[in-house]
Design a protein around this motif. Structure first.
Motif, PDB file in Angstrom:
ATOM      1  N   MET A 171       0.955  -1.073   0.064  1.00 18.31           N
ATOM      2  CA  MET A 171       0.044   0.135  -0.054  1.00 18.31           C
ATOM      3  C   MET A 171       0.891   1.338   0.004  1.00 18.31           C
ATOM      4  SD  MET A 171      -3.004   1.173   2.818  1.00 18.31           S
ATOM      5  CE  MET A 171      -3.937  -0.333   2.405  1.00 18.31           C
ATOM      6  N   SER A 172       0.486   2.162  -0.970  1.00 22.39           N
ATOM      7  CA  SER A 172       1.552   3.274  -1.053  1.00 22.39           C
ATOM      8  C   SER A 172       1.170   4.525  -0.139  1.00 22.39           C
ATOM      9  CB  SER A 172       1.390   4.033  -2.419  1.00 22.39           C
ATOM     10  OG  SER A 172       0.482   4.543  -2.733  1.00 22.39           O
ATOM     11  N   PRO A 173       2.016   5.458   0.381  1.00 17.66           N
ATOM     12  CA  PRO A 173       1.552   6.198   1.242  1.00 17.66           C
ATOM     13  C   PRO A 173       0.254   7.224   0.490  1.00 17.66           C
ATOM     14  CG  PRO A 173       3.338   6.968   0.190  1.00 17.66           C
ATOM     15  CD  PRO A 173       3.398   5.537  -0.302  1.00 17.66           C
ATOM     16  N   HIS A 174       0.234   7.204  -0.566  1.00 16.63           N
ATOM     17  CA  HIS A 174      -0.888   8.227  -1.439  1.00 16.63           C
ATOM     18  C   HIS A 174      -2.259   7.369  -1.071  1.00 16.63           C
ATOM     19  CE1 HIS A 174       2.533  10.632  -2.079  1.00 16.63           C
ATOM     20  NE2 HIS A 174       3.129   9.656  -2.817  1.00 16.63           N
ATOM     21  N   ASN A 175      -2.365   6.353  -0.873  1.00 14.97           N
ATOM     22  CA  ASN A 175      -3.710   5.482  -0.842  1.00 14.97           C
ATOM     23  C   ASN A 175      -3.633   4.989   0.273  1.00 14.97           C
ATOM     24  OD1 ASN A 175      -2.080   3.181  -1.230  1.00 14.97           O
ATOM     25  ND2 ASN A 175      -3.092   2.723  -2.982  1.00 14.97           N
ATOM     26  N   ALA A 176      -2.748   5.202   1.487  1.00 17.97           N
ATOM     27  CA  ALA A 176      -2.933   4.809   2.899  1.00 17.97           C
ATOM     28  C   ALA A 176      -4.608   5.058   3.430  1.00 17.97           C
ATOM     29  CB  ALA A 176      -2.026   5.178   3.912  1.00 17.97           C
ATOM     30  N   PRO A 177      -5.063   4.197   4.270  1.00 24.98           N
ATOM     31  CA  PRO A 177      -6.509   4.240   4.699  1.00 24.98           C
ATOM     32  C   PRO A 177      -6.733   5.723   5.472  1.00 24.98           C
ATOM     33  CG  PRO A 177      -5.392   2.770   5.922  1.00 24.98           C
ATOM     34  CD  PRO A 177      -4.458   2.964   4.855  1.00 24.98           C
ATOM     35  N   ARG A 178      -7.764   6.373   5.457  1.00 22.45           N
ATOM     36  CA  ARG A 178      -7.993   7.433   6.255  1.00 22.45           C
ATOM     37  C   ARG A 178      -8.569   7.104   7.630  1.00 22.45           C
ATOM     38  NH1 ARG A 178      -6.363  12.445   4.740  1.00 22.45           N
ATOM     39  NH2 ARG A 178      -8.014  13.490   6.032  1.00 22.45           N
ATOM     40  N   LEU A 179      -8.309   7.759   8.522  1.00 22.82           N
ATOM     41  CA  LEU A 179      -8.601   7.274   9.962  1.00 22.82           C
ATOM     42  C   LEU A 179     -10.083   6.734  10.063  1.00 22.82           C
ATOM     43  CD1 LEU A 179      -7.165   6.764  13.027  1.00 22.82           C
ATOM     44  CD2 LEU A 179      -7.916   8.812  13.504  1.00 22.82           C
ATOM     45  N   GLU A 180     -11.068   7.728   9.539  1.00 26.24           N
ATOM     46  CA  GLU A 180     -12.291   7.741   9.736  1.00 26.24           C
ATOM     47  C   GLU A 180     -13.074   6.321   8.887  1.00 26.24           C
ATOM     48  OE1 GLU A 180     -11.663  10.820   6.626  1.00 26.24           O
ATOM     49  OE2 GLU A 180     -10.826  10.173   8.599  1.00 26.24           O
ATOM     50  N   SER A 181     -12.161   5.552   7.981  1.00 23.93           N
ATOM     51  CA  SER A 181     -12.480   4.411   7.398  1.00 23.93           C
ATOM     52  C   SER A 181     -12.211   3.244   7.942  1.00 23.93           C
ATOM     53  CB  SER A 181     -11.930   4.598   5.908  1.00 23.93           C
ATOM     54  OG  SER A 181     -10.343   4.217   6.027  1.00 23.93           O
ATOM     55  N   LEU A 182     -11.405   3.351   9.126  1.00 22.27           N
ATOM     56  CA  LEU A 182     -10.788   2.131   9.791  1.00 22.27           C
ATOM     57  C   LEU A 182     -11.999   1.273  10.433  1.00 22.27           C
ATOM     58  CD1 LEU A 182      -7.215   3.206  10.952  1.00 22.27           C
ATOM     59  CD2 LEU A 182      -8.040   2.133   8.781  1.00 22.27           C
ATOM     60  N   GLY A 183     -12.952   2.084  11.089  1.00 24.73           N
ATOM     61  CA  GLY A 183     -13.955   1.546  11.889  1.00 24.73           C
ATOM     62  C   GLY A 183     -13.264   1.131  13.093  1.00 24.73           C
ATOM     63  N   LYS A 184     -13.793  -0.134  13.701  1.00 24.68           N
ATOM     64  CA  LYS A 184     -13.395  -0.741  15.088  1.00 24.68           C
ATOM     65  C   LYS A 184     -11.846  -1.323  14.817  1.00 24.68           C
ATOM     66  CE  LYS A 184     -17.724  -1.327  16.977  1.00 24.68           C
ATOM     67  NZ  LYS A 184     -18.870  -2.195  17.522  1.00 24.68           N
ATOM     68  N   VAL A 185     -10.836  -0.965  15.293  1.00 24.44           N
ATOM     69  CA  VAL A 185      -9.488  -1.511  15.106  1.00 24.44           C
ATOM     70  C   VAL A 185      -9.226  -2.301  16.279  1.00 24.44           C
ATOM     71  CG1 VAL A 185      -7.090  -0.638  14.557  1.00 24.44           C
ATOM     72  CG2 VAL A 185      -9.056   0.640  13.793  1.00 24.44           C
ATOM     73  N   HIS A 186      -8.527  -3.487  15.703  1.00 23.73           N
ATOM     74  CA  HIS A 186      -8.045  -4.440  16.707  1.00 23.73           C
ATOM     75  C   HIS A 186      -6.621  -4.717  16.383  1.00 23.73           C
ATOM     76  CE1 HIS A 186      -7.777  -8.080  19.175  1.00 23.73           C
ATOM     77  NE2 HIS A 186      -7.259  -8.627  18.466  1.00 23.73           N
ATOM     78  N   PHE A 187      -5.588  -4.549  17.409  1.00 21.90           N
ATOM     79  CA  PHE A 187      -4.321  -4.756  17.555  1.00 21.90           C
ATOM     80  C   PHE A 187      -3.722  -6.200  17.889  1.00 21.90           C
ATOM     81  CE2 PHE A 187      -5.048  -0.240  17.496  1.00 21.90           C
ATOM     82  CZ  PHE A 187      -3.970   0.015  16.663  1.00 21.90           C
ATOM     83  N   ILE A 188      -2.951  -6.939  17.103  1.00 21.64           N
ATOM     84  CA  ILE A 188      -2.681  -8.237  17.358  1.00 21.64           C
ATOM     85  C   ILE A 188      -1.177  -7.925  17.906  1.00 21.64           C
ATOM     86  CG2 ILE A 188      -1.960 -10.477  16.687  1.00 21.64           C
ATOM     87  CD1 ILE A 188      -3.980 -10.306  14.396  1.00 21.64           C
ATOM     88  N   GLY A 189      -0.692  -8.011  19.181  1.00 21.41           N
ATOM     89  CA  GLY A 189       0.394  -7.623  19.657  1.00 21.41           C
ATOM     90  C   GLY A 189       0.498  -6.102  20.122  1.00 21.41           C
ATOM     91  N   ILE A 190      -0.496  -5.931  20.967  1.00 24.11           N
ATOM     92  CA  ILE A 190      -0.720  -4.721  21.316  1.00 24.11           C
ATOM     93  C   ILE A 190       0.204  -3.952  22.442  1.00 24.11           C
ATOM     94  CG2 ILE A 190      -2.442  -5.020  23.172  1.00 24.11           C
ATOM     95  CD1 ILE A 190      -4.271  -2.352  22.020  1.00 24.11           C
ATOM     96  N   GLY A 191       0.721  -5.003  22.967  1.00 26.16           N
ATOM     97  CA  GLY A 191       1.854  -4.568  24.112  1.00 26.16           C
ATOM     98  C   GLY A 191       3.210  -4.080  23.628  1.00 26.16           C
ATOM     99  N   GLY A 192       3.636  -4.438  22.384  1.00 24.20           N
ATOM    100  CA  GLY A 192       4.795  -3.860  21.854  1.00 24.20           C
ATOM    101  C   GLY A 192       4.835  -2.359  21.762  1.00 24.20           C
ATOM    102  N   VAL A 193       6.169  -1.883  21.822  1.00 26.46           N
ATOM    103  CA  VAL A 193       6.173  -0.521  22.294  1.00 26.46           C
ATOM    104  C   VAL A 193       5.753   0.312  21.135  1.00 26.46           C
ATOM    105  CG1 VAL A 193       8.649  -0.463  21.223  1.00 26.46           C
ATOM    106  CG2 VAL A 193       8.058   1.325  22.782  1.00 26.46           C
TER     107      VAL A 193
END
Length: 459
Positions: A1-23
């Motif tokens: 995914m190029s930086p120019h079509n990286a998703p907008r924050l409002e389009s992500l919906g509910k976000v789940h992090f796998i490995g959320i404890g990493g720095v």
């Protein structure tokens, strides 16, 4: 995914992090929560940062299970997450978008004025310096750094101004996922050859990084580093963005020089000179400070205010971090894992120790890096009076036949040698006397040895 079509924050919906404890992962999650995104996450262990995220409003689970995804609409997976992870497998099966941490961070930045800091060494420290300086100057940037900032207490936060300061990691090419208006490049050297393959590929990746800058953008590059200077010259030749150099050379727009005993100063092109009071030792940190000063000026901070703001910076976690002082012996820990970084850390230790001895315990990180740089590591370690080397910390790599820490030890002088865990702690505690500096160095679990050495000195 190029930086120019990286998703907008409002389009992500509910976000789940796998490995959320990493720095790095927790940094993005923290900012998303603050920006109103519904966040959930999991990790194999119950890490302290997870309680902080839960208190901020994230739904946290310990242990990996498909059920943790719940009704997530976007997944962010840490770089250490394997493809057979039950949550990642379930996300793939459900057809959910899976983002790299850098893509999620890029989405979080939105329309902010983005400052990214890249380079083979010094990224975390310089990003932290810029953040602390801007906060001291009355600006309140959002920031995401790969190390905790002791002066602030966290490694990421949502700020009230439209400025976003972020560390940009070149190790896997993910620094190409951002939309910066200001880029800092501290240095460019061959590293992460397990990913890039050749030095030329590293240089080309940095060229693509500077090509991300818009017409009104700015590259801030270190004139004292051959790789960064060459990158700046190539960027100038393209003619699509401004370039500002910092360093000690005549070519520098922000020039660093001696400011008197224990001080450095910076001079601008118009001849104005400003003293910097730094709490962190070493020429490399003075250069990092000059970069932060340059960024502050670009963002409209008064030069004198910018210079004063640097006095608030007390270091970044695991960057020449004091672990304790016992019987006059100071024990520091540093994340250095490339020969240039090890040399810089030991030079700083030498400046702190003065006429006393410096003792270093080094843990090589990655088999491939040890194979590429064994002689260079030894050359840097030989700056110490005592140099002890632990076995290689494998991190993400499988062993390479014939590649061990002995490749470094073979080039050590003055009794430097390969050591086991218990021998390392005992030997350093016995060798160090009043006024000496002990330094634990490496990107692996060598950081745990500092407190053990402190305890051994107390015995």
């Amino acid at each position: 995914m190029s930086p120019h079509n990286a998703p907008r924050l409002e389009s992500l919906g509910k976000v789940h992090f796998i490995g959320i404890g990493g720095v790095g992962m927790s940094a993005v999650a923290r900012i998303m929560v603050a920006r109103g995104v519904p966040v959930s996450g999991s990790d194999a262990k119950d890490l302290p940062v997870m309680a902080d995220l839960a208190a901020a409003g994230a739904r946290i689970a310990v242990g990996y299970a498909a059920v943790n995804l719940a009704d997530a609409q976007t997944i962010v997976a840490g770089s250490a997450i394997r493809e057979d992870n039950p949550e990642l497998a379930a996300a793939r099966e459900a057809g959910l978008p899976v983002l790299h941490r850098s893509q999620a961070l890029a989405a979080t930045m939105g329309d902010d004025t983005v400052v990214t800091v890249a380079g083979t060494h010094g990224k975390s420290t310089t990003t932290s310096m810029i953040t602390v300086l801007l906060r001291a100057a009355g600006l309140d940037p959002s920031f995401a750094v790969g190390a905790n900032i002791p002066a602030i207490g966290v490694n990421a936060a949502h700020g009230s101004t439209g400025i976003f300061v972020a560390e940009a990691d070149e190790s896997d090419g993910s620094f190409l996922n951002y939309r910066p208006r200001i880029e800092v490049v501290t240095n460019v050297e061959p590293d992460h050859l397990d990913y890039y393959g050749t030095a030329e590929a590293v240089y080309q990746s940095f060229d693509r990084f500077t090509a991300l800058l818009p017409a009104d953008g700015l590259l801030v590059a270190c004139a004292d580093d051959a790789g960064a200077l060459a990158l700046a010259e190539r960027t100038k030749a393209r003619g699509n963005t401004r370039v500002l150099l910092y360093g000690t050379s005549e070519a520098s727009d922000i020039r660093l020089d001696d400011g008197g005993p224990g001080q450095v100063a910076v001079s601008t092109r118009d001849g104005a000179r400003y003293g910097l009071s730094l709490q962190v030792p070493g020429r490399h940190n003075a250069l990092n400070a000059a970069a932060a000063f340059a960024v502050a000026l670009e963002l409209g901070v008064d030069p004198a205010t910018a210079a004063d703001g640097l006095a608030h910076f007390s270091g970044a976690s695991r960057r020449f971090e004091l672990k304790g002082t016992v019987r006059g012996v100071r024990v520091f820990d540093d994340y250095a894992h490339h020969p240039t970084e090890v040399r810089a850390a030991l030079t700083a230790a030498r400046s702190v120790a003065g006429d006393h001895n410096v003792h270093v315990l080094f843990q090589p990180h990655l088999f491939s890096r040890t194979r590429e740089f064994a002689a260079e590591f030894a050359e840097a370690l030989n700056l110490a009076d005592t140099a002890l080397v632990l076995d290689i910390y494998p991190a993400r790599e499988d062993p390479i036949p014939g590649v061990t820490s002995q490749l470094i030890a073979d080039h050590l002088t003055g009794g430097g040698r390969l050591v086991g865990s218990e021998d390392a702690v005992r030997s350093l505690a016995e060798a160090a006397v009043d006024g000496d500096v002990v330094l634990t160095v490496g990107a692996g679990d060598v950081t745990a040895y500092g407190p053990r050495i402190v305890e051994a000195l107390r015995a």
